[in-house]
Design a protein around this motif. Structure first.
Motif, PDB file in Angstrom:
ATOM      1  N   ASP A 292      19.589 -12.317 -48.207  1.00 18.75           N
ATOM      2  CA  ASP A 292      19.374 -13.668 -47.692  1.00 18.75           C
ATOM      3  C   ASP A 292      17.870 -13.883 -47.516  1.00 18.75           C
ATOM      4  N   GLU A 293      17.490 -15.039 -46.997  1.00 22.24           N
ATOM      5  CA  GLU A 293      16.078 -15.352 -46.762  1.00 22.24           C
ATOM      6  C   GLU A 293      15.497 -14.467 -45.659  1.00 22.24           C
ATOM      7  N   PRO A 294      14.233 -14.042 -45.782  1.00 22.43           N
ATOM      8  CA  PRO A 294      13.640 -13.179 -44.762  1.00 22.43           C
ATOM      9  C   PRO A 294      13.213 -13.953 -43.515  1.00 22.43           C
ATOM     10  N   SER A 295      13.115 -13.215 -42.429  1.00 25.54           N
ATOM     11  CA  SER A 295      12.534 -13.707 -41.174  1.00 25.54           C
ATOM     12  C   SER A 295      11.328 -12.835 -40.859  1.00 25.54           C
ATOM     13  N   VAL A 296      10.302 -13.402 -40.221  1.00 27.57           N
ATOM     14  CA  VAL A 296       9.078 -12.660 -39.921  1.00 27.57           C
ATOM     15  C   VAL A 296       8.593 -13.028 -38.527  1.00 27.57           C
ATOM     16  N   ILE A 297       8.202 -12.011 -37.763  1.00 30.17           N
ATOM     17  CA  ILE A 297       7.531 -12.192 -36.472  1.00 30.17           C
ATOM     18  C   ILE A 297       6.154 -11.547 -36.597  1.00 30.17           C
ATOM     19  N   VAL A 298       5.110 -12.282 -36.220  1.00 31.62           N
ATOM     20  CA  VAL A 298       3.752 -11.762 -36.221  1.00 31.62           C
ATOM     21  C   VAL A 298       3.184 -11.911 -34.819  1.00 31.62           C
ATOM     22  N   GLU A 299       2.633 -10.819 -34.313  1.00 33.77           N
ATOM     23  CA  GLU A 299       1.969 -10.833 -33.005  1.00 33.77           C
ATOM     24  C   GLU A 299       0.532 -10.361 -33.242  1.00 33.77           C
ATOM     25  N   SER A 300      -0.445 -11.137 -32.746  1.00 34.20           N
ATOM     26  CA  SER A 300      -1.844 -10.834 -33.008  1.00 34.20           C
ATOM     27  C   SER A 300      -2.684 -11.267 -31.811  1.00 34.20           C
ATOM     28  N   SER A 301      -3.663 -10.425 -31.456  1.00 34.42           N
ATOM     29  CA  SER A 301      -4.499 -10.749 -30.301  1.00 34.42           C
ATOM     30  C   SER A 301      -5.867 -10.100 -30.440  1.00 34.42           C
ATOM     31  N   ARG A 302      -6.888 -10.779 -29.922  1.00 32.79           N
ATOM     32  CA  ARG A 302      -8.245 -10.239 -29.914  1.00 32.79           C
ATOM     33  C   ARG A 302      -8.434  -9.321 -28.719  1.00 32.79           C
ATOM     34  N   ALA A 303      -9.197  -8.281 -28.948  1.00 36.97           N
ATOM     35  CA  ALA A 303      -9.597  -7.370 -27.870  1.00 36.97           C
ATOM     36  C   ALA A 303     -11.036  -7.707 -27.490  1.00 36.97           C
ATOM     37  N   GLU A 304     -11.255  -7.920 -26.230  1.00 39.57           N
ATOM     38  CA  GLU A 304     -12.603  -8.189 -25.734  1.00 39.57           C
ATOM     39  C   GLU A 304     -13.367  -6.873 -25.601  1.00 39.57           C
ATOM     40  N   ALA A 305     -14.673  -6.942 -25.640  1.00 40.73           N
ATOM     41  CA  ALA A 305     -15.503  -5.746 -25.484  1.00 40.73           C
ATOM     42  C   ALA A 305     -15.146  -5.037 -24.175  1.00 40.73           C
ATOM     43  N   GLY A 306     -15.044  -3.717 -24.251  1.00 44.76           N
ATOM     44  CA  GLY A 306     -14.743  -2.918 -23.073  1.00 44.76           C
ATOM     45  C   GLY A 306     -13.272  -2.793 -22.742  1.00 44.76           C
ATOM     46  N   THR A 307     -12.387  -3.345 -23.574  1.00 42.69           N
ATOM     47  CA  THR A 307     -10.946  -3.232 -23.345  1.00 42.69           C
ATOM     48  C   THR A 307     -10.248  -2.789 -24.622  1.00 42.69           C
ATOM     49  N   TYR A 308      -9.018  -2.384 -24.470  1.00 44.17           N
ATOM     50  CA  TYR A 308      -8.130  -2.112 -25.594  1.00 44.17           C
ATOM     51  C   TYR A 308      -7.058  -3.198 -25.600  1.00 44.17           C
ATOM     52  N   THR A 309      -6.608  -3.558 -26.797  1.00 46.73           N
ATOM     53  CA  THR A 309      -5.520  -4.525 -26.930  1.00 46.73           C
ATOM     54  C   THR A 309      -4.484  -3.962 -27.888  1.00 46.73           C
ATOM     55  N   THR A 310      -3.214  -4.112 -27.509  1.00 45.28           N
ATOM     56  CA  THR A 310      -2.088  -3.711 -28.346  1.00 45.28           C
ATOM     57  C   THR A 310      -1.244  -4.937 -28.671  1.00 45.28           C
ATOM     58  N   ALA A 311      -0.869  -5.067 -29.927  1.00 48.51           N
ATOM     59  CA  ALA A 311       0.093  -6.070 -30.383  1.00 48.51           C
ATOM     60  C   ALA A 311       1.288  -5.306 -30.926  1.00 48.51           C
ATOM     61  N   LEU A 312       2.487  -5.770 -30.578  1.00 49.88           N
ATOM     62  CA  LEU A 312       3.670  -5.083 -31.086  1.00 49.88           C
ATOM     63  C   LEU A 312       4.822  -6.041 -31.312  1.00 49.88           C
ATOM     64  N   ALA A 313       5.695  -5.629 -32.211  1.00 46.77           N
ATOM     65  CA  ALA A 313       6.974  -6.304 -32.455  1.00 46.77           C
ATOM     66  C   ALA A 313       8.005  -5.196 -32.637  1.00 46.77           C
TER      67      ALA A 313
END
Length: 159
Positions: free
Chosen positions: A127-148
């Motif tokens: 069937d037709e695909p589905s997609v989830i995208v999670e994206s975020s910027r990390a500011e200097a001095g921090t860590y950032t995690t994006a997940l699905a």
């Protein structure tokens, strides 16, 4: 098992692990032990994109998941994408995941290409695909995690 829930989130913190924990909290699965599996969807299983998981059982139990996850130190961008589709006849399906320090469009293109490649290896009518995208910027001095995550069913006891 009759339900797979797709959840997603981002989190920022002073350490890699803390940013991962924050992203898990945004997705509603921070209180479980995650066990990763490969990307096959069993036949006759519903897949629903819910964003944040409902209560899936007692704290500390095991959840079976397919996970797309990226963590980056700032400044930078973390992106994760999860794509899926199922057979048109209620048969099995596939999840594909991609993640990295890339923009939203690139991670989405890559996960779609991966899913198409996986489909070519199988003789199921998809069937037709589905997609989830999670994206975020990390500011200097921090860590950032994006997940699905694709969360299979409810939690199960570990012990």
């Amino acid at each position: 098992m009759s339900m797979i829930r797709v959840v997603w989130g981002t989190g920022s913190a002073p350490t890699k692990m803390a940013s991962y924990d924050a992203a898990l909290a945004a997705a509603g699965v921070e209180n479980y032990n995650l066990v990763s599996v490969s990307s096959v969807i069993p036949a006759n299983t519903d897949v629903e994109a819910v964003g944040t998981a409902p209560d899936l059982g007692p704290v500390g139990e095991r959840l079976t998941v397919v996970e797309a996850r990226a963590t980056t130190a700032g400044p930078g961008r973390a992106s994760a994408a999860l794509a899926w589709n199922q057979s048109v006849d209620g048969g099995p399906g596939l999840f594909y995941e991609t993640s990295g320090e890339m923009d939203r469009e690139d991670v989405e293109r890559r996960v779609r290409e991966g899913l198409e490649s996986g489909q070519e290896l199988r003789d199921w009518p998809f069937d037709e695909p589905s997609v989830i995208v999670e994206s975020s910027r990390a500011e200097a001095g921090t860590y950032t995690t994006a997940l699905a995550l694709a969360v299979y069913g409810e939690s199960e006891p570990i012990c």
